[in-house]
Scaffold this motif. Structure first.
Motif, mmCIF file in Angstrom:
data_model
loop_
_atom_site.group_PDB
_atom_site.id
_atom_site.type_symbol
_atom_site.label_atom_id
_atom_site.label_comp_id
_atom_site.label_asym_id
_atom_site.label_seq_id
_atom_site.Cartn_x
_atom_site.Cartn_y
_atom_site.Cartn_z
ATOM 1 N N THR A 12 0.837 -0.747 -0.243
ATOM 2 C CA THR A 12 0.503 0.211 -0.245
ATOM 3 C C THR A 12 0.926 0.593 0.102
ATOM 4 O O THR A 12 1.670 1.030 0.291
ATOM 5 C CB THR A 12 -0.773 0.519 1.173
ATOM 6 O OG1 THR A 12 0.163 -0.404 2.213
ATOM 7 C CG2 THR A 12 -2.051 -1.302 1.477
ATOM 8 N N LEU A 13 0.402 2.111 -0.022
ATOM 9 C CA LEU A 13 0.475 3.888 -0.294
ATOM 10 C C LEU A 13 1.980 3.999 1.435
ATOM 11 O O LEU A 13 2.726 3.873 0.991
ATOM 12 C CB LEU A 13 0.068 4.589 -0.327
ATOM 13 C CG LEU A 13 1.084 6.534 -0.429
ATOM 14 C CD1 LEU A 13 2.035 6.546 -1.507
ATOM 15 C CD2 LEU A 13 -0.091 7.122 -0.640
ATOM 16 N N GLU A 14 1.222 3.013 2.668
ATOM 17 C CA GLU A 14 1.884 3.800 3.929
ATOM 18 C C GLU A 14 2.865 2.923 3.910
ATOM 19 O O GLU A 14 4.041 3.528 4.497
ATOM 20 C CB GLU A 14 0.367 3.619 4.326
ATOM 21 C CG GLU A 14 -0.559 4.128 4.436
ATOM 22 C CD GLU A 14 -1.622 4.587 3.050
ATOM 23 O OE1 GLU A 14 -1.721 3.110 3.232
ATOM 24 O OE2 GLU A 14 -2.415 5.543 3.186
ATOM 25 N N GLU B 181 -0.690 11.815 -4.979
ATOM 26 C CA GLU B 181 -2.116 10.672 -5.824
ATOM 27 C C GLU B 181 -2.338 11.207 -7.295
ATOM 28 O O GLU B 181 -3.578 11.566 -7.116
ATOM 29 C CB GLU B 181 -2.971 9.974 -4.500
ATOM 30 C CG GLU B 181 -2.267 9.803 -3.417
ATOM 31 C CD GLU B 181 -3.717 8.597 -2.124
ATOM 32 O OE1 GLU B 181 -4.844 8.668 -3.180
ATOM 33 O OE2 GLU B 181 -3.246 9.099 -1.342
ATOM 34 N N ASN C 229 -3.866 2.760 -4.321
ATOM 35 C CA ASN C 229 -3.349 2.516 -2.529
ATOM 36 C C ASN C 229 -2.709 -0.209 -3.308
ATOM 37 O O ASN C 229 -2.621 -0.502 -2.086
ATOM 38 C CB ASN C 229 -4.465 1.862 -1.967
ATOM 39 C CG ASN C 229 -3.790 2.300 -0.225
ATOM 40 O OD1 ASN C 229 -2.261 2.602 -0.356
ATOM 41 N ND2 ASN C 229 -4.330 1.937 0.672
ATOM 42 N N TYR D 111 1.298 7.222 -8.229
ATOM 43 C CA TYR D 111 1.780 8.738 -6.943
ATOM 44 C C TYR D 111 3.257 8.825 -7.310
ATOM 45 O O TYR D 111 3.395 8.000 -7.777
ATOM 46 C CB TYR D 111 1.723 7.557 -5.388
ATOM 47 C CG TYR D 111 0.670 6.286 -5.185
ATOM 48 C CD1 TYR D 111 -0.556 7.389 -4.170
ATOM 49 C CD2 TYR D 111 0.306 5.190 -5.379
ATOM 50 C CE1 TYR D 111 -1.492 7.114 -4.065
ATOM 51 C CE2 TYR D 111 -1.059 4.942 -4.914
ATOM 52 C CZ TYR D 111 -1.712 5.387 -4.427
ATOM 53 O OH TYR D 111 -2.977 4.640 -4.049
#
Length: 122
Positions: A12-14, A33, A40, A91
């Motif tokens: 995921t992005l996180e 984004e 994500n 992203y």
């Protein structure tokens, strides 16, 4: 330095941001984004340290056909990512110019020392 590659597993992005931080990078700038494609799910990365933002755009080196990737990580952007025509990335992460280069210097230094034991590196 321009690097492109696939991750061993989707993140995921996180999770990807934590991955960068664990490897010595700092996220000092923008995390953008793409409203059209962000989902994500990051499987591929394009990385360019320093002023990598100058390479984005239709008449520049980076486009969807040459370097397909889910996320573009760079040191410094020169324009707003939403104004890049046909932006191919889900992203864009801007680390900050110096922050994008410091971990690479350490890696290069280690590679050189492994090859030449008595090499003086300042």
């Amino acid at each position: 330095v321009l690097l492109q590659g696939n991750l061993y597993k989707p993140l995921t992005l996180e999770e990807f941001q934590q991955h960068l931080i664990q490897r010595g990078f700092e996220i000092n700038g923008l995390v953008w984004e793409n409203p059209k494609t962000a989902d994500n799910n990051i499987q591929s990365v394009l990385y360019c340290s320093g002023m990598g933002g100058m390479l984005l755009g239709p008449n520049h080196i980076i486009n969807a056909l040459q370097f397909p990737a889910d996320v573009y990580v760079t040191g410094e952007l020169t324009s707003d990512p939403s104004r890049i025509p046909n932006n191919p990335f889900k992203y864009i992460i801007e680390l900050g110019h110096t922050s994008s280069e410091k971990p690479l210097f350490k890696w290069i230094k280690n590679m050189l020392r492994n090859r030449w034991e008595n090499l003086q590196i300042d």
